[in-house]
Design a protein around this motif. Structure first.
Motif, PDB file in Angstrom:
ATOM      1  N   CYS A   1     -26.166  -8.827   9.327  1.00 39.91           N
ATOM      2  CA  CYS A   1     -27.339  -9.669   9.569  1.00 39.91           C
ATOM      3  C   CYS A   1     -26.938 -10.719  10.603  1.00 39.91           C
ATOM      4  CB  CYS A   1     -27.786 -10.368   8.285  1.00 39.91           C
ATOM      5  SG  CYS A   1     -28.284  -9.263   6.952  1.00 39.91           S
TER       6      CYS A   1
ATOM      7  N   VAL B   1     -23.074 -11.848   7.303  1.00 36.01           N
ATOM      8  CA  VAL B   1     -23.877 -12.671   8.203  1.00 36.01           C
ATOM      9  C   VAL B   1     -23.024 -13.079   9.400  1.00 36.01           C
ATOM     10  CG1 VAL B   1     -25.247 -14.780   8.422  1.00 36.01           C
ATOM     11  CG2 VAL B   1     -25.223 -13.519   6.237  1.00 36.01           C
TER      12      VAL B   1
ATOM     13  N   ASN C   1     -22.857 -15.432  11.851  1.00 36.92           N
ATOM     14  CA  ASN C   1     -23.416 -16.759  12.145  1.00 36.92           C
ATOM     15  C   ASN C   1     -22.519 -17.512  13.116  1.00 36.92           C
ATOM     16  OD1 ASN C   1     -21.458 -16.871  10.065  1.00 36.92           O
ATOM     17  ND2 ASN C   1     -22.239 -18.814   9.320  1.00 36.92           N
TER      18      ASN C   1
ATOM     19  N   VAL D   1     -32.919 -14.355   9.573  1.00 27.41           N
ATOM     20  CA  VAL D   1     -31.664 -14.128   8.843  1.00 27.41           C
ATOM     21  C   VAL D   1     -31.666 -14.934   7.543  1.00 27.41           C
ATOM     22  CG1 VAL D   1     -29.144 -14.320   8.941  1.00 27.41           C
ATOM     23  CG2 VAL D   1     -30.414 -13.510  10.932  1.00 27.41           C
TER      24      VAL D   1
ATOM     25  N   GLU E   1     -33.400 -12.856   5.155  1.00 25.30           N
ATOM     26  CA  GLU E   1     -32.556 -11.731   4.742  1.00 25.30           C
ATOM     27  C   GLU E   1     -31.529 -12.172   3.706  1.00 25.30           C
ATOM     28  OE1 GLU E   1     -33.046  -9.603   9.086  1.00 25.30           O
ATOM     29  OE2 GLU E   1     -31.110 -10.469   8.553  1.00 25.30           O
TER      30      GLU E   1
END
Length: 101
Positions: free
Chosen positions: A9, A69, A71, A80, A83
């Motif tokens: 993600c 994730v 990020n 996101v 998600e």
């Protein structure tokens, strides 16, 4: 040994890092990775297309043991965030590239 399935993600603005993490997770951590597709068409997505891609991503999360994730610099966009909440509701493990404190 059963390998964990993990869905990536993250914002496609970090596409290179997403690709890098996909490779690392598969080769170094031995996860089976479900990736995301970049928006490559030279046009804006319609609301229907955005909804469809969101639904498909939730299905990918359903198929996974965890999400990862991506990020970069701590950035987590609105989609996101949704998600992550969805993954939490489904009891999925959540891993972050960078600490999400």
């Amino acid at each position: 040994m059963k390998r964990k399935v993990v869905t990536l993600c993250g914002s496609v603005r970090f596409w290179n890092k997403i690709q890098e993490m996909s490779e690392r997770l598969e080769l170094e951590n031995e996860y089976a990775v479900i990736g995301i597709i970049p928006h490559v068409m030279d046009r804006d997505l319609t609301e229907y297309e955005k909804d469809t891609l969101g639904e498909l991503h939730r299905i990918k999360i359903d198929l996974s043991d965890a999400i990862f994730v991506v990020n970069v610099d701590g950035y987590i966009g609105e989609s996101v965030k949704k998600e992550i909440e969805y993954a939490k509701q489904k009891g999925k493990e959540i891993f972050y590239l960078e600490s999400a404190d």
